[in-house]
Write an enzyme that holds these catalytic residues in place. Structure first.
Site, PDB file in Angstrom:
ATOM      1  N   ARG A 149       0.853  -1.187   0.000  1.00  0.00           N
ATOM      2  CA  ARG A 149       0.000   0.000   0.000  1.00  0.00           C
ATOM      3  C   ARG A 149       0.894   1.244   0.000  1.00  0.00           C
ATOM      4  O   ARG A 149       2.062   1.191   0.398  1.00  0.00           O
ATOM      5  CB  ARG A 149      -0.887   0.040   1.244  1.00  0.00           C
ATOM      6  CG  ARG A 149      -1.806  -1.147   1.439  1.00  0.00           C
ATOM      7  CD  ARG A 149      -2.594  -0.982   2.736  1.00  0.00           C
ATOM      8  NE  ARG A 149      -3.549  -2.065   2.977  1.00  0.00           N
ATOM      9  CZ  ARG A 149      -3.298  -3.146   3.690  1.00  0.00           C
ATOM     10  NH1 ARG A 149      -2.090  -3.303   4.256  1.00  0.00           N
ATOM     11  NH2 ARG A 149      -4.223  -4.075   3.862  1.00  0.00           N
ATOM     12  N   LYS A 173      -1.873  -2.130   8.098  1.00  0.00           N
ATOM     13  CA  LYS A 173      -3.022  -1.521   8.766  1.00  0.00           C
ATOM     14  C   LYS A 173      -3.237  -2.155  10.131  1.00  0.00           C
ATOM     15  O   LYS A 173      -2.997  -3.344  10.325  1.00  0.00           O
ATOM     16  CB  LYS A 173      -4.288  -1.707   7.905  1.00  0.00           C
ATOM     17  CG  LYS A 173      -4.380  -0.771   6.714  1.00  0.00           C
ATOM     18  CD  LYS A 173      -5.722  -0.941   6.021  1.00  0.00           C
ATOM     19  CE  LYS A 173      -5.892   0.040   4.879  1.00  0.00           C
ATOM     20  NZ  LYS A 173      -7.215  -0.118   4.207  1.00  0.00           N
ATOM     21  N   HIS A 246      -2.488   2.370  -6.347  1.00  0.00           N
ATOM     22  CA  HIS A 246      -3.082   1.093  -5.936  1.00  0.00           C
ATOM     23  C   HIS A 246      -3.159   0.099  -7.093  1.00  0.00           C
ATOM     24  O   HIS A 246      -3.346  -1.096  -6.870  1.00  0.00           O
ATOM     25  CB  HIS A 246      -4.478   1.340  -5.340  1.00  0.00           C
ATOM     26  CG  HIS A 246      -4.620   0.771  -3.960  1.00  0.00           C
ATOM     27  ND1 HIS A 246      -3.761   1.075  -2.931  1.00  0.00           N
ATOM     28  CD2 HIS A 246      -5.517  -0.116  -3.438  1.00  0.00           C
ATOM     29  CE1 HIS A 246      -4.124   0.426  -1.835  1.00  0.00           C
ATOM     30  NE2 HIS A 246      -5.173  -0.309  -2.118  1.00  0.00           N
ATOM     31  N   ARG A 249      -0.683  -2.626  -6.641  1.00  0.00           N
ATOM     32  CA  ARG A 249      -1.094  -3.631  -5.655  1.00  0.00           C
ATOM     33  C   ARG A 249      -2.137  -4.569  -6.255  1.00  0.00           C
ATOM     34  O   ARG A 249      -2.068  -5.790  -6.083  1.00  0.00           O
ATOM     35  CB  ARG A 249      -1.644  -2.918  -4.423  1.00  0.00           C
ATOM     36  CG  ARG A 249      -2.149  -3.818  -3.303  1.00  0.00           C
ATOM     37  CD  ARG A 249      -2.483  -2.962  -2.086  1.00  0.00           C
ATOM     38  NE  ARG A 249      -3.298  -3.633  -1.086  1.00  0.00           N
ATOM     39  CZ  ARG A 249      -2.802  -4.395  -0.113  1.00  0.00           C
ATOM     40  NH1 ARG A 249      -1.500  -4.605  -0.036  1.00  0.00           N
ATOM     41  NH2 ARG A 249      -3.600  -4.956   0.778  1.00  0.00           N
ATOM     42  N   HIS A 272      -4.533  -8.722   4.224  1.00  0.00           N
ATOM     43  CA  HIS A 272      -5.977  -8.618   4.425  1.00  0.00           C
ATOM     44  C   HIS A 272      -6.376  -9.415   5.666  1.00  0.00           C
ATOM     45  O   HIS A 272      -5.971 -10.572   5.831  1.00  0.00           O
ATOM     46  CB  HIS A 272      -6.745  -9.170   3.222  1.00  0.00           C
ATOM     47  CG  HIS A 272      -6.700  -8.267   2.025  1.00  0.00           C
ATOM     48  ND1 HIS A 272      -6.998  -8.701   0.745  1.00  0.00           N
ATOM     49  CD2 HIS A 272      -6.409  -6.943   1.911  1.00  0.00           C
ATOM     50  CE1 HIS A 272      -6.887  -7.696  -0.097  1.00  0.00           C
ATOM     51  NE2 HIS A 272      -6.540  -6.625   0.586  1.00  0.00           N
ATOM     52  N   TYR A 281     -10.582 -10.309  -6.066  1.00  0.00           N
ATOM     53  CA  TYR A 281      -9.677 -10.504  -7.192  1.00  0.00           C
ATOM     54  C   TYR A 281     -10.020 -11.729  -8.015  1.00  0.00           C
ATOM     55  O   TYR A 281      -9.629 -11.835  -9.177  1.00  0.00           O
ATOM     56  CB  TYR A 281      -8.230 -10.603  -6.692  1.00  0.00           C
ATOM     57  CG  TYR A 281      -7.733  -9.324  -6.082  1.00  0.00           C
ATOM     58  CD1 TYR A 281      -7.662  -9.180  -4.694  1.00  0.00           C
ATOM     59  CD2 TYR A 281      -7.360  -8.249  -6.866  1.00  0.00           C
ATOM     60  CE1 TYR A 281      -7.223  -8.003  -4.117  1.00  0.00           C
ATOM     61  CE2 TYR A 281      -6.920  -7.064  -6.295  1.00  0.00           C
ATOM     62  CZ  TYR A 281      -6.847  -6.947  -4.924  1.00  0.00           C
ATOM     63  OH  TYR A 281      -6.423  -5.773  -4.366  1.00  0.00           O
TER      64      TYR A 281
END
Length: 306
Positions: A149, A173, A246, A249, A272, A281
């Protein structure tokens, strides 16, 4: 026709010996250009230089009549746009009419990505003759190699890089750490930048910090800074494309799934928390497989010719 074939051969040699593209990528470009040449000849055009904007509108109509998806048509346009950019660079043509043709809007709202050959071509278009250029190359190659990211890129420090094992310790994150590998090519670009170019940029205003990627004055890179860099690179490469940080990514995840990597591994690499976030995806790769199937299955091709 002989001249057209000669130009195609020169372009393929350029991709192989100067750009070092893979055999699969070159084959893809070759296929798209040959199909376009066949259409030109069927319309009585025997010179790439005779192609004008109005004619390309007719070519788009032809592609639509073949019931090709928007993503497949966009891939063809990207290949031809690149070929014509080469022809213009070599002064075989005066203008590149494909620059006037915008890519089609795709209906799905899935994460946007580039095809593998598009991504490689974009990365290879980066000018590496300056310290800033080599910084850009290292940064974007790493983003594509590891699926980072923007926030993870700007916060990356020198001690998070293990060059020997080619692994990054990423602070993601929610303060969750993960280990992400990077390949040898990206590692080479990164090492060159860290050892040779970063010190030059840091010395501009005598900066002293451990953040890997810095701006022209040696300060810490920002999300907005990465966006501006990507915008400038894309503007030079192909101004009709809509690419943002992005995209690297998204392309990273999509290409891994296309090559058979299991979903949970991609989940771990992306950081994730929920598998459902990664599953978006799979819709992209399923559509990709459908496009390839529709375009290559012999029975389907024979049916389209009727």
């Amino acid at each position: 026709m002989d001249t057209m074939l000669k130009r195609i051969r020169e372009y393929l040699d350029y991709l192989q010996y100067q750009k070092n593209y893979s055999a699969l990528t070159i084959e893809s470009y070759h296929r798209e250009i040959e199909q376009f040449m066949e259409f030109l000849l069927s319309e009585g055009i025997d010179d790439f230089n005779k192609v004008e904007y109005a004619f390309l509108r007719g070519y788009l109509m032809h592609l639509h009549h073949l019931n090709l998806s928007a993503s497949t048509i966009n891939h063809k346009l990207t290949s031809l746009r690149s070929f014509y950019r080469f022809l213009q660079k070599e002064e075989y043509i005066k203008d590149n009419p494909f620059l006037l043709i915008e890519s089609l809007k795709t209906p799905q709202k899935n994460p946007d990505f580039l095809y593998i050959d598009e991504m490689i071509a974009l990365l290879d278009s980066i000018d590496v003759n300056t310290s800033l250029g080599r910084r850009n190359k290292a940064m974007l190659e790493l983003m594509y190699a590891s699926g980072l990211r923007c926030s993870e890129v700007v916060s990356l420090t020198l001690k998070q890089i293990d060059f020997h094992n080619q692994i990054l310790l990423v602070h993601g994150k929610g303060n969750k750490d993960r280990y992400v590998p990077f390949h040898e090519y990206a590692g080479g670009c990164l090492k060159t930048y860290v050892l040779e170019d970063r010190p030059v940029l840091m010395a501009v205003q005598n900066q002293n910090h451990d953040f890997v990627f810095v701006n022209k004055n040696g300060g810490k890179m920002t999300n907005r800074g990465i966006e501006n860099i990507v915008d400038r690179i894309v503007q030079k490469y192909d101004s009709t494309k809509k690419i943002h940080p992005h995209t690297f990514r998204h392309s990273f995840a999509t290409h891994l799934l296309e090559r058979g990597v299991d979903l949970r591994t991609v989940q771990e690499l992306l950081g994730h928390e929920n598998l459902s976030t990664t599953q978006v995806y799979t819709h992209i790769t399923n559509q990709y497989l459908k496009d390839v199937y529709d375009e290559t299955h012999p029975r389907n091709q024979l049916n389209q010719k009727k």
